[in-house]
Design an enzyme around this catalytic site. Structure first.
Site, PDB file in Angstrom:
ATOM      1  CG  HIS A 240      20.202 -21.027  -2.390  1.00  0.00           C
ATOM      2  ND1 HIS A 240      21.466 -20.878  -2.871  1.00  0.00           N
ATOM      3  CD2 HIS A 240      20.206 -20.533  -1.125  1.00  0.00           C
ATOM      4  CE1 HIS A 240      22.215 -20.321  -1.932  1.00  0.00           C
ATOM      5  NE2 HIS A 240      21.479 -20.102  -0.859  1.00  0.00           N
TER       6      HIS A 240
ATOM      7  CD  GLU B 159      16.638 -17.881   5.615  1.00  0.00           C
ATOM      8  OE1 GLU B 159      16.517 -18.311   6.776  1.00  0.00           O
ATOM      9  OE2 GLU B 159      17.326 -16.897   5.331  1.00  0.00           O
TER      10      GLU B 159
HETATM   11  N1  ACO Z   1       8.714 -19.261  -5.339  1.00  0.00           N
HETATM   12  C1  ACO Z   1       8.215 -19.165  -6.582  1.00  0.00           C
HETATM   13  N2  ACO Z   1       8.974 -18.940  -7.672  1.00  0.00           N
HETATM   14  C2  ACO Z   1      10.281 -18.787  -7.490  1.00  0.00           C
HETATM   15  C3  ACO Z   1      10.878 -18.869  -6.218  1.00  0.00           C
HETATM   16  C4  ACO Z   1      10.032 -19.129  -5.122  1.00  0.00           C
HETATM   17  N3  ACO Z   1      10.495 -19.230  -3.890  1.00  0.00           N
HETATM   18  N4  ACO Z   1      12.203 -18.682  -6.332  1.00  0.00           N
HETATM   19  C5  ACO Z   1      12.452 -18.470  -7.636  1.00  0.00           C
HETATM   20  N5  ACO Z   1      11.289 -18.542  -8.337  1.00  0.00           N
HETATM   21  C6  ACO Z   1      11.140 -18.412  -9.771  1.00  0.00           C
HETATM   22  C7  ACO Z   1      11.285 -16.979 -10.238  1.00  0.00           C
HETATM   23  O1  ACO Z   1      10.054 -16.303 -10.219  1.00  0.00           O
HETATM   24  C8  ACO Z   1      11.852 -17.168 -11.614  1.00  0.00           C
HETATM   25  O2  ACO Z   1      10.783 -17.520 -12.451  1.00  0.00           O
HETATM   26  P1  ACO Z   1      10.783 -17.014 -14.000  1.00  0.00           P
HETATM   27  O3  ACO Z   1      12.008 -17.644 -14.613  1.00  0.00           O
HETATM   28  O4  ACO Z   1       9.482 -17.535 -14.513  1.00  0.00           O
HETATM   29  O5  ACO Z   1      10.876 -15.512 -13.942  1.00  0.00           O
HETATM   30  C9  ACO Z   1      12.740 -18.402 -11.486  1.00  0.00           C
HETATM   31  O6  ACO Z   1      12.190 -19.145 -10.390  1.00  0.00           O
HETATM   32  C10 ACO Z   1      14.187 -18.098 -11.203  1.00  0.00           C
HETATM   33  O7  ACO Z   1      14.229 -17.198 -10.115  1.00  0.00           O
HETATM   34  P2  ACO Z   1      15.368 -16.122  -9.892  1.00  0.00           P
HETATM   35  O8  ACO Z   1      14.769 -14.948  -9.169  1.00  0.00           O
HETATM   36  O9  ACO Z   1      16.118 -15.865 -11.150  1.00  0.00           O
HETATM   37  O10 ACO Z   1      16.332 -16.884  -8.916  1.00  0.00           O
HETATM   38  P3  ACO Z   1      17.428 -16.181  -8.060  1.00  0.00           P
HETATM   39  O11 ACO Z   1      18.605 -17.078  -8.098  1.00  0.00           O
HETATM   40  O12 ACO Z   1      17.644 -14.773  -8.443  1.00  0.00           O
HETATM   41  O13 ACO Z   1      16.703 -16.146  -6.640  1.00  0.00           O
HETATM   42  C11 ACO Z   1      16.069 -16.427  -4.428  1.00  0.00           C
HETATM   43  C12 ACO Z   1      17.058 -16.863  -5.531  1.00  0.00           C
HETATM   44  C13 ACO Z   1      16.138 -14.899  -4.258  1.00  0.00           C
HETATM   45  C14 ACO Z   1      16.457 -17.079  -3.107  1.00  0.00           C
HETATM   46  C15 ACO Z   1      14.636 -16.837  -4.853  1.00  0.00           C
HETATM   47  O14 ACO Z   1      14.586 -18.230  -5.039  1.00  0.00           O
HETATM   48  C16 ACO Z   1      13.561 -16.392  -3.834  1.00  0.00           C
HETATM   49  O15 ACO Z   1      13.091 -15.259  -3.913  1.00  0.00           O
HETATM   50  N6  ACO Z   1      13.146 -17.308  -2.900  1.00  0.00           N
HETATM   51  C17 ACO Z   1      12.175 -16.949  -1.882  1.00  0.00           C
HETATM   52  C18 ACO Z   1      12.841 -16.155  -0.770  1.00  0.00           C
HETATM   53  C19 ACO Z   1      13.766 -17.028   0.092  1.00  0.00           C
HETATM   54  O16 ACO Z   1      13.429 -18.148   0.478  1.00  0.00           O
HETATM   55  N7  ACO Z   1      14.940 -16.450   0.435  1.00  0.00           N
HETATM   56  C20 ACO Z   1      15.957 -17.107   1.284  1.00  0.00           C
HETATM   57  C21 ACO Z   1      17.119 -17.578   0.486  1.00  0.00           C
HETATM   58  S1  ACO Z   1      18.270 -18.477   1.439  1.00  0.00           S
HETATM   59  C22 ACO Z   1      19.292 -17.299   2.109  1.00  0.00           C
HETATM   60  O17 ACO Z   1      19.473 -16.213   1.665  1.00  0.00           O
HETATM   61  C23 ACO Z   1      20.020 -17.645   3.386  1.00  0.00           C
END
Ligand code: ACO
Length: 378
Positions: free
Chosen positions: A257, A315
């Site tokens: 998140h 989620e």
């Molecule tokens: N699985 C694996 N790796 C992940 C995940 C995940 N679910 N989420 C983040 N990471 C990793 C990224 O690849 C990144 O790795 P890196 O530093 O090696 O490149 C690191 O963790 C940081 O990720 P960011 O993308 O910078 O985090 P951001 O704050 O932009 O993303 C998000 C948040 C979009 C929710 C992300 O965690 C994600 O894509 N999760 C999966 C989708 C999801 O569950 N969405 C629902 C969110 S809740 C809502 O909107 C109501």
């Protein structure tokens, strides 16, 4: 001249609004909605009380609540043009979120002048009717008219199935709707505030917000989260399947998140609601499997992405609660919208009272020295 502010990709950490609607403390894992801890409201309030609280900054007295329910019920029938649009969308087999967005636009028909209160009431009242009518049309069934004697949550389940739901199902859905009704300046809420800040109308703002909510990085995750649990099927497979996904660079849906760096408090509220519902149904297999998948996913995320603090988000348990209520995966995100429209409209009221257009800056990264060439010389 103002000094150019540093660019923050994704506007992370940028404060772009003041709000009394909800406070998200990502370090403490705390969500406050209009002064109440989420845990205090989620299992107690009806959805009508939640919307009233967000719009009026206080819980309604009994007479006010009864009046609010009557006013919502007066708005929850769909105009013929909306039903015609849903028919066309069903013939096209449009995704339910696209059908909801297109149908929400038709609510502009037949209204005279701008009236934010009237439009907000219409939007909140009609969302369950639109989603249920669309789902039935898509499946070759006639839509079911909403009933004035049923509450908002009960009506939604009734219009989907034709049966009046039992109290446990209504409570499960209401807990879900209350849990996701508002959440700070998330992407769809920001979208709604940007649109309304231009002096545009409530329906335009909510249609834009629906577009933002649809994306898999925002409201589109619960379906894939459930698919992942089904794909794993047995706790013994969890480690291998999840490792394979992480090694392929995939994201595990339902984890991570932008704001929460500890467990999302909404996940706990929904996990408890899911446990109650699955326990009442006498079959806890899917609930137990999900908990085991969650444990393995958290361990592997820490191993593959150390220090990123990737925790379970709302989620993951949304998927379980909505599945337990008998909702098809295709309706997970539209059901999220049925709740969040309460938050979007409340934010629009707030933004209207601010009365200032949201207009940030961009940092130009292109050239400034290009010269014009006539088309035949390029
Ligand atoms: N699985 C694996 N790796 C992940 C995940 C995940 N679910 N989420 C983040 N990471 C990793 C990224 O690849 C990144 O790795 P890196 O530093 O090696 O490149 C690191 O963790 C940081 O990720 P960011 O993308 O910078 O985090 P951001 O704050 O932009 O993303 C998000 C948040 C979009 C929710 C992300 O965690 C994600 O894509 N999760 C999966 C989708 C999801 O569950 N969405 C629902 C969110 S809740 C809502 O909107 C109501």
């Amino acid at each position: 001249m103002l000094a150019e502010a540093a660019f923050k990709p994704g506007l992370e950490g940028v404060v772009a609004a003041e709000t009394r609607l909800s406070s998200v403390d990502g370090q403490a894992g705390e969500l406050v909605i209009a002064g109440f801890l989420l845990e205090e409201l989620a299992g107690n309030a009806t959805f009508e009380e939640m919307v009233y609280l967000l719009w009026h900054d206080r819980l309604p007295a009994a007479g006010e609540l009864a009046d609010f329910r009557v006013r919502l019920a007066a708005e929850h029938h769909l105009p013929p043009a909306t039903l015609a649009l849903l028919d066309a969308a069903a013939r096209d087999k449009a995704a339910a979120m696209d059908a909801l967005r297109m149908a929400a636009s038709t609510l502009s028909l037949g209204r005279e002048g701008d009236n934010a209160e009237r439009d907000a009431l219409k939007l909140v009242a009609c969302f369950p009717t639109i989603v249920a009518a669309y789902w039935r049309r898509l499946n070759g069934q006639m839509p079911i008219e909403p009933r004035a004697d049923l509450g908002h949550a009960a009506n939604y389940l009734y219009m989907l199935t034709g049966s009046v739901p039992d109290a446990a199902h209504v409570r499960g859905l209401e807990t879900y709707l209350n849990t996701v009704v508002d959440h700070g300046l998330n992407a769809s809420t920001f979208t709604a505030r940007v649109i309304i800040s231009t002096g545009s109308d409530m329906i335009s703002a909510v249609v834009g917000a629906l577009g933002a909510l649809k994306g898999p990085l925002h409201g589109g995750a619960p379906g894939p989260a459930l698919d992942m649990v089904f794909e794993i099927g047995d706790p013994a497979n969890a480690e291998a399947v999840l490792r394979r996904k992480l090694e392929a660079g995939e994201r595990l849906m339902g984890f991570g998140h932008r704001v929460y760096k500890v467990r999302d408090p909404r996940a706990d509220v929904l996990a408890a609601a899911a446990e109650r519902m699955f326990h009442d149904s006498g079959d806890t297999a899917l609930y137990d499997l999900s908990r085991q998948v969650e444990q393995v996913a958290l361990r592997l995320l820490e191993a593959y992405k150390p220090g990123r603090n990737l925790q379970t988000n709302v989620e993951f348990y949304t998927a379980l609660v909505l599945h337990g209520l008998g909702l098809p995966v295709e309706l997970f995100t539209p059901t999220f919208a049925i709740s969040r429209v309460g938050g979007w409209t409340a934010h629009c009221f707030e933004q209207i009272s601010v009365g200032r257009i949201i207009r940030p800056q961009s940092a130009y990264t292109g050239s400034k020295t290009r010269r014009w060439l006539p088309v035949e010389s390029r």
